[in-house]
Design a protein around this motif. Structure first.
Motif, short mmCIF file in Angstrom:
data_model
loop_
_atom_site.label_atom_id
_atom_site.label_comp_id
_atom_site.label_asym_id
_atom_site.label_seq_id
_atom_site.Cartn_x
_atom_site.Cartn_y
_atom_site.Cartn_z
N ILE A 54 38.92 49.88 45.06
CA ILE A 54 39.34 49.94 43.66
C ILE A 54 39.38 48.53 43.07
N GLU A 55 38.69 48.36 41.96
CA GLU A 55 38.67 47.05 41.31
C GLU A 55 39.99 46.80 40.58
N VAL A 56 40.57 45.65 40.81
CA VAL A 56 41.84 45.30 40.16
C VAL A 56 41.57 44.99 38.69
N PRO A 57 42.31 45.62 37.77
CA PRO A 57 42.06 45.44 36.33
C PRO A 57 42.58 44.09 35.81
N ILE A 58 41.76 43.07 35.89
CA ILE A 58 42.12 41.75 35.39
C ILE A 58 41.21 41.37 34.22
N ILE A 59 41.50 40.24 33.60
CA ILE A 59 40.70 39.78 32.47
C ILE A 59 39.65 38.82 32.99
N GLU A 60 38.41 39.29 33.00
CA GLU A 60 37.32 38.53 33.60
C GLU A 60 37.09 37.19 32.90
N ALA A 61 37.27 37.16 31.60
CA ALA A 61 37.04 35.92 30.85
C ALA A 61 37.95 34.80 31.33
N ILE A 62 39.20 35.14 31.65
CA ILE A 62 40.14 34.15 32.17
C ILE A 62 39.76 33.74 33.58
N GLU A 63 39.30 34.71 34.35
CA GLU A 63 38.93 34.46 35.75
C GLU A 63 37.76 33.47 35.83
N GLU A 64 36.87 33.55 34.89
CA GLU A 64 35.68 32.68 34.90
C GLU A 64 36.01 31.23 34.58
N THR A 65 36.84 31.02 33.55
CA THR A 65 37.19 29.65 33.14
C THR A 65 38.69 29.56 32.83
N PRO A 66 39.55 29.64 33.84
CA PRO A 66 41.00 29.67 33.59
C PRO A 66 41.53 28.41 32.91
N GLU A 67 40.90 27.27 33.14
CA GLU A 67 41.38 26.00 32.58
C GLU A 67 41.15 25.91 31.08
N GLU A 68 40.30 26.76 30.52
CA GLU A 68 39.98 26.68 29.09
C GLU A 68 40.92 27.53 28.22
N PHE A 110 48.45 37.10 25.79
CA PHE A 110 47.71 36.66 24.61
C PHE A 110 46.98 35.35 24.95
N PRO A 111 45.78 35.47 25.53
CA PRO A 111 45.00 34.28 25.86
C PRO A 111 44.27 33.74 24.62
N PHE A 112 44.30 32.42 24.45
CA PHE A 112 43.63 31.76 23.33
C PHE A 112 42.68 30.69 23.87
N LYS A 113 41.51 30.62 23.25
CA LYS A 113 40.58 29.52 23.51
C LYS A 113 40.19 28.98 22.13
#
Length: 373
Positions: free
Chosen positions: A59-73, A187-190
């Protein structure tokens, strides 16, 4: 950790029973063990798999892929709260973008920005659905908005604007019991500019939570009543008859209810909603958030100590007013000084009192219904 203190290991095996006499081995019995579930921590959240343990890895854990790719941004604001309505009601509310300018006017919405909401369904299935709003909110000034519902309890709005950057609204709806759920909101912001991120990082977490609670309370009371109306009208299976959903703005809501019906996804089938809560209970912040939030709980304690200290200093300033008239020939200046200090301290005391109240309870009249300035 909690189970460990009680004498249980991570796999549910009982390691010790503090109350038993020395030399006995009651903990070795299978009856002393508790059920355990596979867990994992991703993006700061603890996920529990309630099914068969051997299926957890599939089962895939429901996370936010955009944050996973570039967490520092990303700059991410987080909050949580126990809400007096079902997880399905929360999900339905979050995916309904058309209500924001009206219900959340003067908090995160504006009535003047109302325009037709043309939602398009892109893909749908057992694992949820995705959709797109080409024009996006604020009459198209912010760019298109993508929406994902990841079954059974995650909704994400993804809004990209050339002017402001990229903003996500992420909500995990966790069922607690019939008529109650726990919200975890992120609420992630870039941002296009570094300045907004700088100011967000300076804002105390507890202060952000006060604003988050105010937004949740914009529709908390009528959602509590609305789900009871749906139940009286036949529940999710009868949603099309209970509510009139004629426009494309209702696309996501309809699709969510169709998903619930098709896959029997009601977390508490056959159970009825509990009795209605009072307005006082519906607007509670202390037990639904503050008490359990490390940031808000500490801030409340500091506010209360600050009020005590200010009250003491104000009393000293007040006591000095008559003393100055007895000890000094030029007492007028000192009298004005101490009276001014007393007034300033009194204002600070009342200001902190208002802040303290916001940790305990929300306002009965939502901002949208207050007179315009």
């Amino acid at each position: 950790m909690y189970l460990s203190r009680l004498g249980f290991s991570g796999n549910g095996k009982c390691e010790r029973i503090p109350q038993q006499p020395q030399g006995t081995k009651a903990e070795t019995s299978q009856r002393a063990c508790v059920e355990s579930f596979p867990t994992t921590v991703k993006q700061g959240l603890l996920f529990i798999f309630p099914g068969k343990p051997e299926n957890a890895e599939n089962i895939e854990v429901p996370i936010i892929e955009a944050i996973e790719e570039t967490p520092e941004e990303w700059v991410v604001l987080n909050t949580f709260r126990d809400l007096p309505y079902d997880a399905l009601t929360l999900l339905e509310n979050v995916i309904d973008s058309s209500h924001i300018p009206f219900t959340h006017h003067a908090t995160v919405g504006n009535r003047d920005s109302v325009s037709p909401v043309e939602l398009e369904l892109v893909e749908s299935g057992k694992n949820g659905f995705t959709g797109i709003w080409q024009d996006g909110p604020r009459k198209g000034t912010l760019g298109k908005q993508d929406t994902s519902f990841i079954a059974p309890g995650l909704v994400c709005h993804d809004l990209t604007s050339k002017k402001f950057g990229r903003t996500l609204t992420v909500v995990y709806a966790t069922p607690i019991r019939k008529g109650e759920c726990r919200l975890f909101a992120r609420f992630p912001f870039k941002f296009s500019s570094k300045l907004p991120a700088f100011f967000i990082k300076l804002t105390p977490r507890w202060y952000s939570h006060i604003g988050n609670n105010r937004v949740l309370e914009d529709d908390q009371i009528f959602l509590h009543y609305q789900e009871r109306y749906l139940e009286e009208s036949g529940g999710s299976a009868n949603f099309n008859q209970a509510f009139y959903l004629p426009t494309k703005a209702d696309t996501y809501v309809s699709e969510l209810r169709n998903w619930v019906n098709q896959y029997n996804a009601n977390p508490f089938p056959g159970e009825s909603l509990p009795p209605k809560l009072s307005t006082e209970e519906l607007l509670d912040r202390y037990y639904s958030h503050t008490k359990h939030c490390g940031s808000c709980r500490k801030a409340l304690a500091r506010i209360q100590k600050g009020r005590v200290a200010i009250a003491f200093l104000a009393a000293v300033a007040w006591a000095m007013i008559p003393v100055t008239t007895l000890l000094h020939t030029k007492s007028v200046i000192l009298l004005i000084l101490f009276f001014g200090i007393f007034l300033l301290l009194g204002g600070a005391w009342f200001g902190l009192g208002k802040l303290e109240q916001q940790m305990y309870r929300g306002e009965e009249i939502p901002p949208r219904n207050l007179p315009s300035k």
